[in-house]
Design a protein around this motif. Structure first.
Motif, mmCIF file in Angstrom:
data_model
loop_
_atom_site.group_PDB
_atom_site.id
_atom_site.type_symbol
_atom_site.label_atom_id
_atom_site.label_comp_id
_atom_site.label_asym_id
_atom_site.label_seq_id
_atom_site.Cartn_x
_atom_site.Cartn_y
_atom_site.Cartn_z
ATOM 1 N N TYR A 85 0.804 -1.213 0.000
ATOM 2 C CA TYR A 85 0.000 0.000 0.000
ATOM 3 C C TYR A 85 0.845 1.275 0.000
ATOM 4 O O TYR A 85 0.331 2.362 -0.138
ATOM 5 C CB TYR A 85 -0.925 0.005 1.218
ATOM 6 N N ASP A 86 2.163 1.119 0.164
ATOM 7 C CA ASP A 86 3.006 2.311 0.089
ATOM 8 C C ASP A 86 3.179 2.786 -1.352
ATOM 9 O O ASP A 86 3.847 3.779 -1.602
ATOM 10 C CB ASP A 86 4.369 2.031 0.721
ATOM 11 N N GLY A 87 2.594 2.090 -2.308
ATOM 12 C CA GLY A 87 2.627 2.536 -3.700
ATOM 13 C C GLY A 87 3.387 1.616 -4.625
ATOM 14 O O GLY A 87 3.309 1.761 -5.843
ATOM 15 N N GLN A 88 4.135 0.654 -4.086
ATOM 16 C CA GLN A 88 4.947 -0.218 -4.926
ATOM 17 C C GLN A 88 4.094 -1.022 -5.905
ATOM 18 O O GLN A 88 4.379 -1.073 -7.099
ATOM 19 C CB GLN A 88 5.773 -1.160 -4.044
ATOM 20 N N PHE A 89 3.038 -1.637 -5.395
ATOM 21 C CA PHE A 89 2.197 -2.485 -6.241
ATOM 22 C C PHE A 89 1.477 -1.667 -7.306
ATOM 23 O O PHE A 89 1.473 -2.015 -8.488
ATOM 24 C CB PHE A 89 1.193 -3.232 -5.372
ATOM 25 N N TRP A 90 0.848 -0.556 -6.881
ATOM 26 C CA TRP A 90 0.051 0.231 -7.830
ATOM 27 C C TRP A 90 0.928 0.904 -8.869
ATOM 28 O O TRP A 90 0.526 1.048 -10.028
ATOM 29 C CB TRP A 90 -0.777 1.261 -7.066
ATOM 30 N N LYS A 91 2.130 1.285 -8.484
ATOM 31 C CA LYS A 91 3.059 1.859 -9.461
ATOM 32 C C LYS A 91 3.471 0.801 -10.479
ATOM 33 O O LYS A 91 3.575 1.080 -11.686
ATOM 34 C CB LYS A 91 4.286 2.411 -8.744
ATOM 35 N N GLN A 136 11.520 -0.089 -5.812
ATOM 36 C CA GLN A 136 10.225 0.585 -5.894
ATOM 37 C C GLN A 136 9.190 -0.169 -6.732
ATOM 38 O O GLN A 136 8.095 0.334 -6.955
ATOM 39 C CB GLN A 136 10.422 1.992 -6.472
ATOM 40 N N TYR A 137 9.540 -1.394 -7.191
ATOM 41 C CA TYR A 137 8.602 -2.187 -7.981
ATOM 42 C C TYR A 137 8.493 -3.596 -7.403
ATOM 43 O O TYR A 137 9.389 -4.072 -6.701
ATOM 44 C CB TYR A 137 9.050 -2.278 -9.446
ATOM 45 N N VAL A 138 7.384 -4.265 -7.708
ATOM 46 C CA VAL A 138 7.201 -5.651 -7.295
ATOM 47 C C VAL A 138 8.147 -6.536 -8.101
ATOM 48 O O VAL A 138 8.299 -6.359 -9.313
ATOM 49 C CB VAL A 138 5.740 -6.106 -7.508
ATOM 50 N N VAL A 139 8.793 -7.471 -7.426
ATOM 51 C CA VAL A 139 9.718 -8.395 -8.091
ATOM 52 C C VAL A 139 8.985 -9.144 -9.200
ATOM 53 O O VAL A 139 7.842 -9.595 -9.003
ATOM 54 C CB VAL A 139 10.291 -9.398 -7.066
#
Length: 369
Positions: free
Chosen positions: A52-58, A81-84
């Motif tokens: 929810y800190d933005g990593q997934f949505w980004k 800053q991105y999901v693996v």
């Protein structure tokens, strides 16, 4: 960002190092209380996947609207800053097939319950009708019916509620019996006939035919209806599809590796591109599912159906050109080269994935129980 309660002590429970802020500088574990409220189990699970800190949505935003950017960022070392990629693919695969399992007609609990009830009712009807060879007596004429035969038909009519349907059922029962007797595989109706055929017609394909023939005769001996076999087969194939896609990922990356500079682009690089591309395809499939669910209640309204078809059409067109855009941006190739490579890869993957699907179909049939 986790919402777990922070510890007052500043020693890491995992490695023992001093934690100056929230996370241990040595192992990265968050310095929170080991005991939390029960709901923390679920919120932590969701946060771990969606960040929810933005990593997934980004990650999702770039995956959808900026083809190739995620791959470029990851290969450039910008990964925090991105999901693996592997985690992203597994998550998208889980969401996609979970949603489809909820609405799949072959796995819907109500449908299965109805089938079970229908099967039980049919069994009761058949037992009633076949008492004292009712089928033969009915074919000979109603005057030949004995008292037991008449009682059996009355019982059947009570179950069905319509005498006309009983007559149809009598015909259907006779036909299905003939189909069961006449059904064959590779021209053989029994296992003995199949063994004789293989001995008289030796071929290198015989060892491939043997498992399917054994499974066919096994199901035939169990007396499982053909429709029930089909339902079980579709269920097994559906559950095996995610495994087939995961197995196909290295093959897709291998085709990319063949057509690119081996010194500049490693197989690892193609693997990252493949994971992002397949994650996008799974996301699009999920999006189609969502669109269908949103507009299904308005199936009789022309305007909403027009919006639905237009949305699916535009998304499909975008998906067709998505690979070319992503390939052009990741590999820094010319547009014409990307189009050429895309066409060649499409042809190769069409035949390769078709082969994987055939293997999946065969495996699913062998796994039917």
């Amino acid at each position: 960002m986790s919402h777990g309660k922070l510890r007052l002590d500043n020693n890491c429970l995992n490695c023992g190092r001093i934690v100056e802020e929230k996370f241990c500088p040595n192992c990265g574990q968050e310095n929170i209380e080991p005991k939390q409220k029960f709901h923390y189990l679920f919120t932590h699970f969701i946060e771990d996947f969606t960040h929810y800190d933005g990593q997934f949505w980004k990650t999702i935003k770039y995956l959808l609207f900026k083809p190739g950017k995620l791959t470029n960022e990851y290969l450039a070392g910008k990964r925090q800053q991105y999901v693996v990629p592997v985690k992203l693919y597994i998550f998208m695969s889980f969401i996609t097939f979970f949603l489809f399992s909820l609405s799949s007609p072959i796995s819907s609990p109500s449908v299965l319950d109805n089938k079970a009830a229908k099967k039980e009712a049919q069994k009761e009807i058949m037992d009633a009708i076949r008492t004292n060879d009712v089928l033969g007596n009915v074919n000979a004429g109603s005057n030949h019916l004995t008292k037991k035969d008449s009682l059996a038909l009355i019982k059947a009519r009570k179950i069905i509620g319509d005498s006309a349907k009983v007559n149809n059922l009598l015909e259907a029962a006779d036909i299905s019996k003939k189909l069961s007797e006449e059904s064959n595989i590779y021209g053989a109706k029994t296992k003995v006939e199949f063994d004789k055929y293989q001995k008289s017609h030796p071929s290198w394909t015989n060892f491939l035919k043997r498992p399917f023939a054994d499974k066919f005769f096994e199901l035939k001996e169990l007396g499982i209806p053909q429709k029930e076999i089909l339902v079980r087969f579709l269920e097994t194939a559906f559950h095996n599809l995610p495994k087939a896609l995961f197995i196909y990922l290295p093959l897709f990356a291998f085709f990319l590796w063949i057509f690119h500079n081996k010194k500049k682009w490693w197989y690892f690089d193609h693997g990252i591109f493949t994971l992002h591309y397949f994650s996008y395809l799974l996301l699009i499939i999920t999006l189609f599912w969502v669109i269908d669910k949103i507009f299904r209640p308005f199936s009789g309204v022309g305007f909403f159906q027009f919006i639905r078809r237009l949305s699916i059409f535009l998304i499909t067109i975008y998906t067709l050109i998505y690979f070319f855009l992503a390939h052009h941006r990741v590999y820094n190739s010319g547009r014409k080269f990307s189009v050429l490579i895309g066409i060649v890869l499409f042809i190769l993957n069409f035949f390769a994935f078709s082969f994987v699907l055939v293997c999946l179909i065969g495996l699913s049939f062998l796994m039917v129980k």
